[in-house]
Design a protein around this motif. Structure first.
Motif, PDB file in Angstrom:
ATOM      1  N   MET A   1       0.957  -1.331   0.164  1.00 41.07           N
ATOM      2  CA  MET A   1      -0.245  -0.228   0.066  1.00 41.07           C
ATOM      3  C   MET A   1       0.941   1.371  -0.062  1.00 41.07           C
ATOM      4  N   ALA A   2       0.718   2.377  -0.898  1.00 41.70           N
ATOM      5  CA  ALA A   2       1.266   3.319  -1.022  1.00 41.70           C
ATOM      6  C   ALA A   2       1.296   4.250   0.407  1.00 41.70           C
ATOM      7  N   GLN A   3       2.439   4.771   0.718  1.00 41.36           N
ATOM      8  CA  GLN A   3       2.564   5.467   1.842  1.00 41.36           C
ATOM      9  C   GLN A   3       1.933   6.986   1.513  1.00 41.36           C
ATOM     10  N   SER A   4       1.097   7.526   2.396  1.00 43.54           N
ATOM     11  CA  SER A   4       0.324   8.776   2.168  1.00 43.54           C
ATOM     12  C   SER A   4       0.992   9.881   3.203  1.00 43.54           C
ATOM     13  N   TYR A   5       1.265  11.137   2.777  1.00 34.47           N
ATOM     14  CA  TYR A   5       1.370  12.230   3.321  1.00 34.47           C
ATOM     15  C   TYR A   5       0.761  13.504   2.975  1.00 34.47           C
ATOM     16  N   ASP A   6       0.823  14.359   4.103  1.00 36.34           N
ATOM     17  CA  ASP A   6      -0.167  15.694   4.019  1.00 36.34           C
ATOM     18  C   ASP A   6       0.614  16.602   2.912  1.00 36.34           C
ATOM     19  N   MET A   7       1.904  16.527   2.562  1.00 38.87           N
ATOM     20  CA  MET A   7       2.479  17.239   1.522  1.00 38.87           C
ATOM     21  C   MET A   7       3.716  16.583   0.759  1.00 38.87           C
ATOM     22  N   ILE A   8       3.826  16.654  -0.223  1.00 35.33           N
ATOM     23  CA  ILE A   8       5.003  15.959  -0.798  1.00 35.33           C
ATOM     24  C   ILE A   8       5.732  17.185  -1.672  1.00 35.33           C
ATOM     25  N   VAL A   9       6.918  17.230  -1.246  1.00 35.38           N
ATOM     26  CA  VAL A   9       7.885  18.238  -2.042  1.00 35.38           C
ATOM     27  C   VAL A   9       8.674  17.413  -2.937  1.00 35.38           C
ATOM     28  N   ILE A  10       8.940  17.923  -4.251  1.00 37.85           N
ATOM     29  CA  ILE A  10      10.015  17.170  -5.122  1.00 37.85           C
ATOM     30  C   ILE A  10      11.004  18.266  -5.386  1.00 37.85           C
ATOM     31  N   GLY A  11      11.956  17.920  -4.890  1.00 41.82           N
ATOM     32  CA  GLY A  11      13.155  18.909  -4.933  1.00 41.82           C
ATOM     33  C   GLY A  11      13.532  19.475  -3.465  1.00 41.82           C
ATOM     34  N   ALA A  12      14.844  19.441  -3.202  1.00 47.76           N
ATOM     35  CA  ALA A  12      15.106  19.898  -1.726  1.00 47.76           C
ATOM     36  C   ALA A  12      16.332  21.172  -1.946  1.00 47.76           C
ATOM     37  N   GLY A  13      15.981  21.881  -2.934  1.00 49.97           N
ATOM     38  CA  GLY A  13      16.699  23.262  -3.054  1.00 49.97           C
ATOM     39  C   GLY A  13      16.303  24.079  -1.978  1.00 49.97           C
ATOM     40  N   PRO A  14      16.905  25.593  -2.219  1.00 50.86           N
ATOM     41  CA  PRO A  14      16.151  26.578  -1.262  1.00 50.86           C
ATOM     42  C   PRO A  14      14.732  26.807  -1.242  1.00 50.86           C
ATOM     43  N   GLY A  15      14.129  26.185  -2.309  1.00 52.98           N
ATOM     44  CA  GLY A  15      12.433  26.287  -2.325  1.00 52.98           C
ATOM     45  C   GLY A  15      11.853  25.237  -1.640  1.00 52.98           C
ATOM     46  N   GLY A  16      12.336  24.034  -2.116  1.00 56.06           N
ATOM     47  CA  GLY A  16      11.641  22.748  -1.406  1.00 56.06           C
ATOM     48  C   GLY A  16      12.053  22.463  -0.140  1.00 56.06           C
ATOM     49  N   TYR A  17      13.166  22.584   0.424  1.00 55.26           N
ATOM     50  CA  TYR A  17      13.518  22.132   1.755  1.00 55.26           C
ATOM     51  C   TYR A  17      12.744  23.040   2.821  1.00 55.26           C
ATOM     52  N   VAL A  18      12.752  24.364   2.218  1.00 61.83           N
ATOM     53  CA  VAL A  18      12.080  25.307   2.969  1.00 61.83           C
ATOM     54  C   VAL A  18      10.548  25.207   3.273  1.00 61.83           C
ATOM     55  N   ALA A  19      10.178  24.772   2.198  1.00 57.72           N
ATOM     56  CA  ALA A  19       8.809  24.490   2.127  1.00 57.72           C
ATOM     57  C   ALA A  19       8.303  23.223   3.006  1.00 57.72           C
ATOM     58  N   ALA A  20       9.329  22.049   2.839  1.00 58.22           N
ATOM     59  CA  ALA A  20       9.028  20.941   3.669  1.00 58.22           C
ATOM     60  C   ALA A  20       9.179  21.457   5.370  1.00 58.22           C
ATOM     61  N   ILE A  21      10.124  22.205   5.554  1.00 60.39           N
ATOM     62  CA  ILE A  21      10.434  22.488   6.883  1.00 60.39           C
ATOM     63  C   ILE A  21       9.281  23.262   7.377  1.00 60.39           C
ATOM     64  N   ARG A  22       8.965  24.335   6.704  1.00 57.38           N
ATOM     65  CA  ARG A  22       7.603  25.238   7.206  1.00 57.38           C
ATOM     66  C   ARG A  22       6.291  24.296   7.564  1.00 57.38           C
ATOM     67  N   GLY A  23       5.999  23.247   6.329  1.00 56.77           N
ATOM     68  CA  GLY A  23       4.957  22.502   6.623  1.00 56.77           C
ATOM     69  C   GLY A  23       4.940  21.738   7.745  1.00 56.77           C
ATOM     70  N   ALA A  24       6.172  21.403   8.114  1.00 57.96           N
ATOM     71  CA  ALA A  24       6.318  20.387   9.322  1.00 57.96           C
ATOM     72  C   ALA A  24       6.217  21.103  10.508  1.00 57.96           C
ATOM     73  N   GLN A  25       6.624  22.502  10.441  1.00 64.01           N
ATOM     74  CA  GLN A  25       6.142  23.201  11.754  1.00 64.01           C
ATOM     75  C   GLN A  25       4.876  23.391  11.777  1.00 64.01           C
ATOM     76  N   LEU A  26       4.069  23.282  10.750  1.00 62.82           N
ATOM     77  CA  LEU A  26       2.611  23.671  10.932  1.00 62.82           C
ATOM     78  C   LEU A  26       1.873  22.599  11.148  1.00 62.82           C
ATOM     79  N   GLY A  27       2.577  21.520  11.560  1.00 63.41           N
ATOM     80  CA  GLY A  27       1.950  20.041  11.799  1.00 63.41           C
ATOM     81  C   GLY A  27       1.820  19.218  10.734  1.00 63.41           C
ATOM     82  N   LEU A  28       2.288  19.511   9.522  1.00 62.63           N
ATOM     83  CA  LEU A  28       1.922  18.415   8.485  1.00 62.63           C
ATOM     84  C   LEU A  28       2.914  17.520   8.266  1.00 62.63           C
ATOM     85  N   ASN A  29       2.533  16.245   7.753  1.00 59.57           N
ATOM     86  CA  ASN A  29       3.369  14.904   7.644  1.00 59.57           C
ATOM     87  C   ASN A  29       3.971  15.163   6.220  1.00 59.57           C
ATOM     88  N   VAL A  30       5.353  15.522   6.193  1.00 61.02           N
ATOM     89  CA  VAL A  30       5.983  16.129   5.025  1.00 61.02           C
ATOM     90  C   VAL A  30       7.071  14.951   4.452  1.00 61.02           C
TER      91      VAL A  30
END
Length: 464
Positions: A1-30
Motif C-alpha cells: 500500500m502506498a504511503q500517504s503524506y499531507d504534503m510531498i515536495v519534489i526537490g530539496a533546493g532553497p524552495g523545496g527544503y524550506v517548504a518542507a520544513i515550514r509544512g512540518a512546523q505547521l503540523g503536516l506530515n511531509v
C-alpha cells in the motif's frame, strides 16, 4: 500500500527544503524527495560555493593593496586547488546543515527521481526500484540548470558551465565569458582578479542588463579599470575548438571578428527542470521550460504547486524560499497568506564592486507613468567607505513625487548586497521618503549613504 503524506515536495533546493520544513512546523506530515543533493544547486553548485570563491579572490585583491593600509605582504600568491577545496568544504558543511534541519523538523526525506502519476500520486525511482507515495498537496521545486546554445555547448575542457568553473581543471590564462548576468559577471570578476585576461560578451546594449542603466555604466567603468574587456551589443556566433584553444567568432557592429581563448565560460541563462516529471500528462502547462503558475504558485491542477526557478523569474533562491513558505501555509490552511511580490525582491550580484537593487529602475518607473524624484550619493562622500579604502560606488533611490513611495533602490560598491535589505524592509512596510529622512542612521557606517541618497532626491543632501 502506498504511503500517504499531507504534503510531498519534489526537490530539496532553497524552495523545496524550506517548504518542507515550514509544512512540518505547521503540523503536516511531509515527504521531501531529492534526486541529487540536499540544498539543491544553490547550496551545492551556486549561491554558497561561488561566494566562497569570490571571498578568496577578494582577500587576494586586498593583499595586493596591503601597502595602502600601511601593511606589508610579500610574495602574495594563491593555490587554486586549495581555493576550490575551501569552496567545496563550505558547500558540504551547508548540505549537512540542511540534512540536520530536515531531520530536526521530522521531515521524511527520500533520495530518488520523482514523477507525477495521476491525481495525488507520485512515483519515486530509488535504488531498489520504484515506490508510490500519495498526497493531496504536491509541491514541484525541481529548479533549473544552465542553458546551452547550439554550437556553444560546454565540454568540461575548453568550454565550461558554472559547475566546471567552480571546480576548474586549470587556471584560465585568456578567458571568454559569454553573458553578463549575475553568474557570468561573478565568474568574470573571480578569474579576472586571479589574473586571467578576461573578456565579457553581452548581447544586450549594456552589461548587467536587468540593473538600472547608471549602475550598469558605473560597474562597467570599474570592471574596465580592473582590466576586463567588455563587449556590448555583441554575440558569439560559433566556437572553433582545437587542442588547448578556442577561436570565438564574435559579431559586433555588423562585423564578425575572431578572437582566440584558452577557456570559455557560458552563462547565457537557465532552463527549468521540467523533463520526466509527467507534467503534460497531468495537464500542467509549461511555457519555455517554466511551469505556469498564479500568484499563489498554483499550477491550475488541483493540489499541485510549483515554486522557485521552475516557476519562472526572478530566478533567486530567496524568492524560492518565500514561495515555499507561502505554499506550505496555504496547504496547512493558514489564514492571511500573502503572495510574493517580484518587484519587492532584491537582486544581488557579488562581483567587485558588488551590485544590488530592489524595485523599479528609473526607466521602468517612468515607463509606468510615475513622476519620479531621483536621489544619488557617491561612496567618496562617506567617511566609512573612505576609511575602508572603498571610495568607488554609489547609491541611487527613486521615489514617486506625488506620494513619496520608494519605487526603487540601486547600489554599486562595497557591501551593497548587505545594505540593500534596508530598502527592502522599507518597501515592505510601505515607507515614504519622510519616514526614511526622519530615520537616524548610525555613524560612521556605509548605511548613511542610503539616508543621504533619500535626502538628495528632495534637495536636502548634507554631505555632497
Amino acid at each position: 500500500m502506498a504511503q500517504s503524506y499531507d504534503m510531498i515536495v519534489i526537490g530539496a533546493g532553497p524552495g523545496g527544503y524550506v517548504a518542507a520544513i515550514r509544512g512540518a512546523q505547521l503540523g503536516l506530515n511531509v515527504l521531501c524527495v531529492e534526486r541529487e543533493h540536499l540544498g539543491g544547486i544553490c547550496l551545492n553548485w551556486g549561491c554558497i560555493p561561488t561566494k566562497a570563491l569570490l571571498r578568496s579572490s577578494e582577500v587576494f585583491h586586498l593583499m595586493h593593496r596591503a601597502k595602502e593600509f600601511g601593511l606589508k605582504a610579500d610574495g602574495v600568491g594563491y593555490d587554486l586547488p586549495s581555493v576550490v577545496q575551501r569552496s567545496r568544504g563550505v558547500a558540504k558543511q551547508m548540505e549537512g546543515g540542511v540534512k540536520h534541519l530536515l531531520k530536526k523538523n521530522k521531515v521524511t526525506t527520500m533520495m530518488g527521481e520523482a514523477r507525477l502519476a495521476g491525481k495525488g500520486k507520485v512515483i519515486v525511482k530509488i535504488d531498489k526500484g520504484e515506490e508510490e507515495v500519495t498526497s493531496k498537496a504536491i509541491v514541484l521545486a525541481t529548479g533549473a540548470r544552465a542553458r546551452e546554445l547550439p554550437g556553444l555547448e560546454a565540454d568540461g575542457d575548453l568550454v565550461w558551465t558554472y559547475k566546471t568553473a567552480m571546480t576548474p581543471p586549470r587556471m584560465p590564462k585568456k578567458l571568454l565569458v559569454i553573458g553578463s548576468g549575475a553568474i557570468g559577471i561573478e565568474f568574470a570578476s573571480f578569474y579576472n582578479t586571479l589574473g586571467a585576461e578576461t573578456t565579457v560578451v553581452e548581447v544586450m546594449d549594456r552589461i548587467l542588463p536587468v540593473e538600472d542603466a547608471e549602475i550598469s555604466a558605473f560597474a562597467k567603468k570599474q570592471f574596465t579599470k580592473q582590466g576586463m574587456k567588455i563587449m556590448e551589443k555583441a554575440m558569439v556566433k560559433k566556437l572553433d575548438r582545437a587542442k588547448g584553444k578556442v577561436t570565438a567568432h564574435i559579431e559586433v557592429g555588423g562585423k564578425v571578428e575572431q578572437q582566440e581563448f584558452d577557456t570559455v565560460i557560458s552563462a547565457v541563462g537557465i532552463v527549468g527542470n521540467v523533463e520526466g516529471l509527467g507534467l503534460e500528462e497531468q495537464g500542467i502547462k509549461v511555457d519555455r521550460t517554466h511551469v505556469i503558475v498564479d500568484e499563489y504558485c498554483r499550477t491550475g491542477v488541483d493540489g499541485v504547486y510549483a515554486i522557485g526557478d521552475l516557476a519562472g523569474a526572478p530566478w533567486l533562491a530567496h524568492k524560492a524560499s518565500h514561495e515555499g513558505v507561502m505554499v506550505a501555509e496555504l496547504v496547512a490552511g493558514k489564514n492571511k497568506v500573502h503572495p510574493v511580490r517580484p518587484e519587492s525582491i532584491a537582486g544581488c550580484t557579488y562581483c567587485h564592486p558588488q551590485v544590488a537593487s530592489v524595485g523599479f529602475t528609473e526607466a521602468q518607473a517612468k515607463e509606468k507613468g510615475f513622476d519620479v524624484k531621483v536621489g544619488k550619493f557617491p561612496f567618496i562622500g562617506n567617511g566609512k567607505a573612505v576609511a575602508l579604502g572603498e571610495p568607488d560606488g554609489m547609491v541611487k533611490t527613486i521615489f514617486d513625487s506625488k506620494t513619496g513611495e520608494l519605487l526603487g533602490a540601486h547600489m554599486v560598491g562595497a557591501e551593497v548586497t548587505e545594505l540593500i535589505q534596508g530598502y527592502v524592509v522599507g518597501r515592505q512596510l510601505e515607507t515614504t521618503e519622510e519616514d526614511l529622512m526622519e530615520t537616524v542612521f548610525p555613524h560612521p557606517t556605509l548605511s548613511e549613504m542610503m539616508h543621504e541618497s533619500v535626502l538628495d532626491a528632495y534637495g536636502r543632501a548634507i554631505h555632497f
